[in-house]
Design a protein around this motif. Sequence first.
Motif, mmCIF file in Angstrom:
data_model
loop_
_atom_site.group_PDB
_atom_site.id
_atom_site.type_symbol
_atom_site.label_atom_id
_atom_site.label_comp_id
_atom_site.label_asym_id
_atom_site.label_seq_id
_atom_site.Cartn_x
_atom_site.Cartn_y
_atom_site.Cartn_z
ATOM 1 N N VAL A 32 0.845 -1.185 0.000
ATOM 2 C CA VAL A 32 0.000 0.000 0.000
ATOM 3 C C VAL A 32 0.881 1.235 0.000
ATOM 4 C CG1 VAL A 32 -1.919 -1.148 1.179
ATOM 5 C CG2 VAL A 32 -0.141 -0.012 2.522
ATOM 6 N N GLU A 33 0.272 2.387 -0.240
ATOM 7 C CA GLU A 33 1.006 3.645 -0.235
ATOM 8 C C GLU A 33 1.458 3.959 1.181
ATOM 9 O OE1 GLU A 33 -0.406 8.159 -0.937
ATOM 10 O OE2 GLU A 33 -0.602 6.851 -2.710
ATOM 11 N N ASN A 36 2.842 9.803 4.816
ATOM 12 C CA ASN A 36 3.747 10.928 4.604
ATOM 13 C C ASN A 36 4.866 10.928 5.642
ATOM 14 O OD1 ASN A 36 1.996 11.676 2.596
ATOM 15 N ND2 ASN A 36 1.356 13.588 3.550
ATOM 16 N N GLN A 41 5.398 13.615 0.699
ATOM 17 C CA GLN A 41 4.465 12.578 0.288
ATOM 18 C C GLN A 41 5.231 11.348 -0.187
ATOM 19 O OE1 GLN A 41 2.098 14.696 -2.693
ATOM 20 N NE2 GLN A 41 0.445 14.868 -1.194
ATOM 21 N N PRO A 42 4.602 10.169 -0.166
ATOM 22 C CA PRO A 42 5.274 8.953 -0.630
ATOM 23 C C PRO A 42 5.391 8.936 -2.155
ATOM 24 C CG PRO A 42 3.002 8.469 -0.033
ATOM 25 C CD PRO A 42 3.239 9.896 0.356
ATOM 26 N N ARG A 43 6.318 9.706 -2.665
ATOM 27 C CA ARG A 43 6.531 9.836 -4.106
ATOM 28 C C ARG A 43 8.024 9.741 -4.408
ATOM 29 N NH1 ARG A 43 1.891 9.501 -3.405
ATOM 30 N NH2 ARG A 43 0.188 10.876 -4.125
ATOM 31 N N GLU A 62 6.468 8.887 -9.328
ATOM 32 C CA GLU A 62 5.906 7.557 -9.088
ATOM 33 C C GLU A 62 5.496 7.428 -7.624
ATOM 34 O OE1 GLU A 62 7.261 2.835 -9.531
ATOM 35 O OE2 GLU A 62 8.635 4.483 -10.011
ATOM 36 N N THR A 63 4.310 6.849 -7.393
ATOM 37 C CA THR A 63 3.864 6.586 -6.031
ATOM 38 C C THR A 63 4.700 5.463 -5.431
ATOM 39 O OG1 THR A 63 1.606 7.263 -6.561
ATOM 40 C CG2 THR A 63 1.907 5.901 -4.603
ATOM 41 N N THR A 65 5.000 2.491 -2.883
ATOM 42 C CA THR A 65 4.187 1.551 -2.115
ATOM 43 C C THR A 65 5.084 0.459 -1.532
ATOM 44 O OG1 THR A 65 3.733 0.146 -4.046
ATOM 45 C CG2 THR A 65 2.187 1.946 -3.609
#
Length: 309
Positions: A32-33, A36, A41-43, A62-63, A65
């Motif tokens: 899952v993502e 933060n 952010q999780p990027r 890109e996200t 995860t």
Amino acid sequence: MLVAAGAGAMAQEARGFYLKPTGSYFMKVTPVEFPNVGELQPRDRVFNINPLTGTQTLLSEETITGSFGQGWRAGLTGGYRFSPVVAFEMGINYFESDKQTMARQTGYNQNNGTTLLSIHSQGQVRALDLTPSLVFNVPTSSNFRPYLKVGAVVPVYGYLDISTKLSDQTGTVASEINPALRAVELTREERIEPRPTIGFLGAAGFSVPIGANISFFSEIEYRNVSVSSKEKEVRKFEGTGTTILGTQVPITIDDLPTAQRYTVYHKKVDANSNMPGNANYDENKKGDDLRSYINIGGLGMNVGLKLKF
């Protein structure tokens, strides 16, 4: 003789106590993502920077995860077999997850390709849990003895450590730490304590006798454990800043106000919460923020020995 041997094996598996030292490795099954990391952010974000204007041009994003359930476990389980079918087990397990990238930003000078901004945050979970379980054995005189197991996972101790390495030559992040800085090299480490929780497990395995009172066992286990954040403390904040005049100055954890060093997580925040932007914000008190969630479950293989008494 075969019947007698089979009966002897069944007798050994009837009632009694046993211990199971165990080692295992778990994989992520439902990535899952990530939450933060502060404002990050999780990027995984890559971009060019105009060194004159500071304008950013996105190259890719890109996200990120993953799962903090991926990693090694070691444990010791005590059990009591009530009958050829049913047994109760209580395990204690130490878990250390693989390090997971939670956020990353890389900014290049659009003129010569040198790196002007680099931010990389990694997280790792360490935990100790208890696993009360019921075991349902298949009665058999064979040396291959299958079973099923269902139970709960009760974390009794643990934390999430996040380490962030920052290199900023643009002044964008450096000026947020100190308006006099135009560049900074920094390492930040924070620890998040969890709220109490409970999860579940299910496993299917088998054991094979290798001696009179010792067996080898192997099992496939699935765990689902969701954990929410309770409090956070920044434990390390060290680096070197460069002023507009080129002077280098040390950065220490004493440069962090209390509201940034300590955070209390809540299910809900409002205008009365101690957060930047609110009228009552006080940087000399612990800050408030919304709680986040991670999963420390997964699919793994346990192997070990079963010692009967």
